[in-house]
Motif scaffolding. Structure first.
Motif, PDB file in Angstrom:
ATOM      1  N   ARG A 112       1.034   7.459  -6.433  1.00 21.68           N
ATOM      2  CA  ARG A 112      -0.227   8.191  -6.652  1.00 21.68           C
ATOM      3  C   ARG A 112      -1.301   7.279  -7.252  1.00 21.68           C
ATOM      4  O   ARG A 112      -2.059   7.670  -8.153  1.00 21.68           O
ATOM      5  CB  ARG A 112      -0.010   9.407  -7.540  1.00 21.68           C
ATOM      6  CG  ARG A 112       0.990  10.414  -6.998  1.00 21.68           C
ATOM      7  CD  ARG A 112       0.506  11.038  -5.703  1.00 21.68           C
ATOM      8  NE  ARG A 112      -0.693  11.872  -5.911  1.00 21.68           N
ATOM      9  CZ  ARG A 112      -1.480  12.311  -4.935  1.00 21.68           C
ATOM     10  NH1 ARG A 112      -1.224  11.975  -3.664  1.00 21.68           N
ATOM     11  NH2 ARG A 112      -2.526  13.072  -5.204  1.00 21.68           N
ATOM     12  N   CYS A 113      -1.351   6.067  -6.717  1.00 27.88           N
ATOM     13  CA  CYS A 113      -2.396   5.117  -7.104  1.00 27.88           C
ATOM     14  C   CYS A 113      -3.398   5.022  -5.954  1.00 27.88           C
ATOM     15  O   CYS A 113      -3.001   4.781  -4.809  1.00 27.88           O
ATOM     16  CB  CYS A 113      -1.812   3.737  -7.378  1.00 27.88           C
ATOM     17  SG  CYS A 113      -0.643   3.676  -8.739  1.00 27.88           S
ATOM     18  N   ASN A 114      -4.659   5.186  -6.265  1.00 30.06           N
ATOM     19  CA  ASN A 114      -5.697   5.088  -5.245  1.00 30.06           C
ATOM     20  C   ASN A 114      -6.359   3.723  -5.310  1.00 30.06           C
ATOM     21  O   ASN A 114      -6.844   3.311  -6.363  1.00 30.06           O
ATOM     22  CB  ASN A 114      -6.751   6.183  -5.455  1.00 30.06           C
ATOM     23  CG  ASN A 114      -7.765   6.225  -4.323  1.00 30.06           C
ATOM     24  OD1 ASN A 114      -7.414   6.065  -3.157  1.00 30.06           O
ATOM     25  ND2 ASN A 114      -9.023   6.438  -4.662  1.00 30.06           N
ATOM     26  N   CYS A 138       0.824  -1.216   0.000  1.00 29.43           N
ATOM     27  CA  CYS A 138       0.000   0.000   0.000  1.00 29.43           C
ATOM     28  C   CYS A 138       0.853   1.259   0.000  1.00 29.43           C
ATOM     29  O   CYS A 138       0.490   2.273  -0.618  1.00 29.43           O
ATOM     30  CB  CYS A 138      -0.941  -0.008   1.208  1.00 29.43           C
ATOM     31  SG  CYS A 138      -2.198  -1.300   1.150  1.00 29.43           S
ATOM     32  N   ASP A 153     -13.019   8.382   2.434  1.00 25.25           N
ATOM     33  CA  ASP A 153     -11.904   7.866   1.649  1.00 25.25           C
ATOM     34  C   ASP A 153     -10.983   9.008   1.212  1.00 25.25           C
ATOM     35  O   ASP A 153     -11.421  10.138   1.042  1.00 25.25           O
ATOM     36  CB  ASP A 153     -12.436   7.126   0.419  1.00 25.25           C
ATOM     37  CG  ASP A 153     -11.330   6.394  -0.326  1.00 25.25           C
ATOM     38  OD1 ASP A 153     -10.414   5.900   0.347  1.00 25.25           O
ATOM     39  OD2 ASP A 153     -11.392   6.339  -1.573  1.00 25.25           O
ATOM     40  N   ARG A 154      -9.712   8.687   1.062  1.00 26.57           N
ATOM     41  CA  ARG A 154      -8.730   9.631   0.532  1.00 26.57           C
ATOM     42  C   ARG A 154      -7.542   8.841   0.011  1.00 26.57           C
ATOM     43  O   ARG A 154      -7.350   7.668   0.350  1.00 26.57           O
ATOM     44  CB  ARG A 154      -8.266  10.601   1.624  1.00 26.57           C
ATOM     45  CG  ARG A 154      -7.662   9.927   2.836  1.00 26.57           C
ATOM     46  CD  ARG A 154      -7.110  10.931   3.835  1.00 26.57           C
ATOM     47  NE  ARG A 154      -6.699  10.292   5.076  1.00 26.57           N
ATOM     48  CZ  ARG A 154      -5.548   9.631   5.247  1.00 26.57           C
ATOM     49  NH1 ARG A 154      -4.676   9.565   4.219  1.00 26.57           N
ATOM     50  NH2 ARG A 154      -5.244   9.077   6.397  1.00 26.57           N
ATOM     51  N   VAL A 155      -6.760   9.465  -0.843  1.00 24.70           N
ATOM     52  CA  VAL A 155      -5.575   8.823  -1.382  1.00 24.70           C
ATOM     53  C   VAL A 155      -4.590   8.558  -0.236  1.00 24.70           C
ATOM     54  O   VAL A 155      -4.297   9.442   0.564  1.00 24.70           O
ATOM     55  CB  VAL A 155      -4.911   9.697  -2.457  1.00 24.70           C
ATOM     56  CG1 VAL A 155      -3.622   9.034  -2.965  1.00 24.70           C
ATOM     57  CG2 VAL A 155      -5.877   9.949  -3.610  1.00 24.70           C
ATOM     58  N   THR A 209     -14.731   0.955  -1.654  1.00 24.99           N
ATOM     59  CA  THR A 209     -15.136   2.355  -1.503  1.00 24.99           C
ATOM     60  C   THR A 209     -16.499   2.539  -2.143  1.00 24.99           C
ATOM     61  O   THR A 209     -16.746   2.029  -3.245  1.00 24.99           O
ATOM     62  CB  THR A 209     -14.121   3.306  -2.170  1.00 24.99           C
ATOM     63  OG1 THR A 209     -13.949   2.936  -3.550  1.00 24.99           O
ATOM     64  CG2 THR A 209     -12.777   3.237  -1.480  1.00 24.99           C
ATOM     65  N   ALA A 215       0.672   4.195  -2.782  1.00 25.22           N
ATOM     66  CA  ALA A 215       0.432   5.590  -2.386  1.00 25.22           C
ATOM     67  C   ALA A 215       1.521   6.508  -2.936  1.00 25.22           C
ATOM     68  O   ALA A 215       1.228   7.602  -3.430  1.00 25.22           O
ATOM     69  CB  ALA A 215       0.355   5.692  -0.865  1.00 25.22           C
ATOM     70  N   VAL A 217      -7.002  -0.269  -8.819  1.00 22.93           N
ATOM     71  CA  VAL A 217      -6.493   1.064  -8.518  1.00 22.93           C
ATOM     72  C   VAL A 217      -6.863   2.043  -9.634  1.00 22.93           C
ATOM     73  O   VAL A 217      -7.114   1.649 -10.769  1.00 22.93           O
ATOM     74  CB  VAL A 217      -4.959   1.065  -8.330  1.00 22.93           C
ATOM     75  CG1 VAL A 217      -4.552   0.132  -7.204  1.00 22.93           C
ATOM     76  CG2 VAL A 217      -4.245   0.674  -9.626  1.00 22.93           C
ATOM     77  N   ALA A 243      -4.639   8.747  -9.002  1.00 21.71           N
ATOM     78  CA  ALA A 243      -5.129   9.648  -7.950  1.00 21.71           C
ATOM     79  C   ALA A 243      -5.522  11.011  -8.500  1.00 21.71           C
ATOM     80  O   ALA A 243      -6.386  11.685  -7.932  1.00 21.71           O
ATOM     81  CB  ALA A 243      -4.056   9.808  -6.875  1.00 21.71           C
TER      82      ALA A 243
END
Length: 443
Positions: A141-143, A134, A340-342, A366, A138, A162, A165
């Motif tokens: 910049r992959c959500n 994870c 939820d957030r990145v 999500t 992150a 994913v 982001a």
């Protein structure tokens, strides 16, 4: 030509589904009649389990060219299915020709969204592995929009969806995808997994996530018992599934019986494994009690032959035990519900790692901007988690965001198993115990 002939036969004998609530006092009865083909049982079971329905009983018969199944199902609260929308969906889906003619190997009827990139991961399990994965995602910049992670016998597998982001869409840049692949593969390799670590981008087409996880762990040979991983742990063998294989000499079948703790999606897991191992279930019965499930199947290989060698019997028993255990909810069940957030998943799993928790299984999703995640955790030794540790984690993450949903850690004195009769004994009236050769009870 064979496909066209199959379509013609199906048009002449379209699938028929009957759903009614009057025959059984405590369950909805679903009867499916159709022209037979390999994998049809799995397809039907998958539709029901994907709706989070619980199959309490099942009667299976598919001798010759016709398939007939009867399922007793309830919802998660143990009630009959009264929702007309759900009933209509089941009927229309199971009676749809395109459903029954869908490709089998990739899966049955679930198309991955073009709005996300699907990543498959497999390698040796270790404490903190999910946190490291994870963190890499992150940083890139992959959500993570949804994911499912399984561990079993020191192996780990995950299917992760994913998005970019910045755009919220699938990642399509080949250079960026190549970088993601390299970095995640390095994480999976660790210090001693140079040959078996796998990271791939899922191919386009039909894919059912849970079936794919079964296939990945099977390919990774997680069914081979890892004695070193269990060293130092107190393993209660009485809690393991009991799987036996017998030869029905008179009818030229192999008979498989399984007793295990009951849980949701148990039937899907065992039928999925038999199907992907290229076995056909000709007859069978499933019965669930208050805590225990009993399954009995009369099978042959797709080539029409029963199991013939000791090595094959051993492998079938190991694989079915693994199929039952992969989804077993060992440990403490934690539920996260928050905005939820990145990078959220990276932060949550980092907190778990810093507090010496090991994630045995996880379901990440999500919905409408909310993260709804479920984690099954133990301490790093595989033992129960200390209450003070959980209190400290909830304090750090947020009391309202993280809650203890259920402690499924097995008690030191498990309830005694109740005797279950062979419910399918009347199928072949000429069957006697002399017709069977008991091979082994795997427990």
């Amino acid at each position: 030509m064979d496909d066209e002939y199959a379509k013609l036969i199906r048009r002449m004998n379209p699938p028929r589904v009957v759903i009614e609530n009057n025959t059984c006092k405590d369950a909805t009865v679903i009867q499916v009649d159709s022209v037979n083909k390999h994998g049809i049982l799995l397809e039907v079971v998958q539709v029901l389990t994907d709706l989070n329905l619980l199959i309490t009983k099942a009667y299976i018969s598919s001798d010759g060219g016709w398939f007939m199944d009867v399922f007793n199902v309830v919802d998660r609260d143990g009630n009959k299915i009264r929702d007309e929308g759900v009933i209509n969906y089941i009927q229309k889906t199971l009676e749809n020709d395109s459903f029954f003619l869908s490709p089998l190997r990739g899966s049955v009827g679930v198309m991955p969204s073009e709005e996300h990139t699907s990543i498959e991961l497999a390698g040796t399990d270790r404490p903190g592995l999910l946190s490291e994965v994870c963190a890499v995602l992150a940083d890139l910049r992959c959500n993570v929009v949804n994911a499912e992670i399984w561990t079993h016998n020191s192996r780990a597998a995950a299917v992760v969806h994913v998005t970019d982001a910045s755009t919220g869409c699938a990642i399509e840049d080949p250079n960026r995808l190549s970088k993601i692949k390299v970095l995640l593969r390095n994480v999976l390799k660790g210090n001693n997994d140079l040959k078996t670590a796998k990271m791939t981008l899922s191919p386009p087409g039909f894919m059912h996530r849970e079936r794919r996880l079964h296939q990945m762990m099977f390919d990774d040979r997680d069914y081979e018992r890892n004695e070193r991983a269990e060293h130092g742990r107190v393993v209660d063998k009485s809690l393991r599934p009991n799987v036996s294989v017998m030869n029905c000499i008179e009818r030229d079948y192999t008979v498989i019986t399984m007793r295990s703790k009951d849980r949701p999606k148990l039937l899907f897991d065992t039928v999925c494994t038999l199907t992907d191992m290229q076995y056909v279930v000709f007859h069978g019965v499933v019965h669930t009690g208050r805590t225990e499930a009993f399954q009995e199947y009369y099978i042959r290989h797709v080539d029409g032959l029963p199991i013939s060698s000791e090595a094959e019997r051993e492998r079938v028993m190991q694989c079915l035990e693994a199929a039952i255990e992969r989804r077993a909810s060992e440990g403490l069940e934690l539920e996260l519900c928050t905005e939820d957030r990145v990078g959220l998943l990276s932060d949550i799993t980092r907190v778990f790692r810093e507090n010496s928790l090991s994630i045995k299984r996880a379901e990440i999703s999500t919905k409408s901007g909310k993260a709804e995640d479920t984690f099954y955790v133990t301490d790093v030794t595989g033992s129960a988690v200390d209450t003070k540790t959980i209190d400290a984690i909830r304090q750090e993450i947020g009391q309202s965001a993280l809650r203890v949903k259920r402690n499924s850690w097995p008690s030191s004195n498990p309830p005694q198993e109740t005797a279950t009769s062979f419910l399918f004994s009347n199928l072949f009236k000429a069957r006697t115990f002399q017709n069977f050769k008991l091979v082994r009870s795997y427990s």
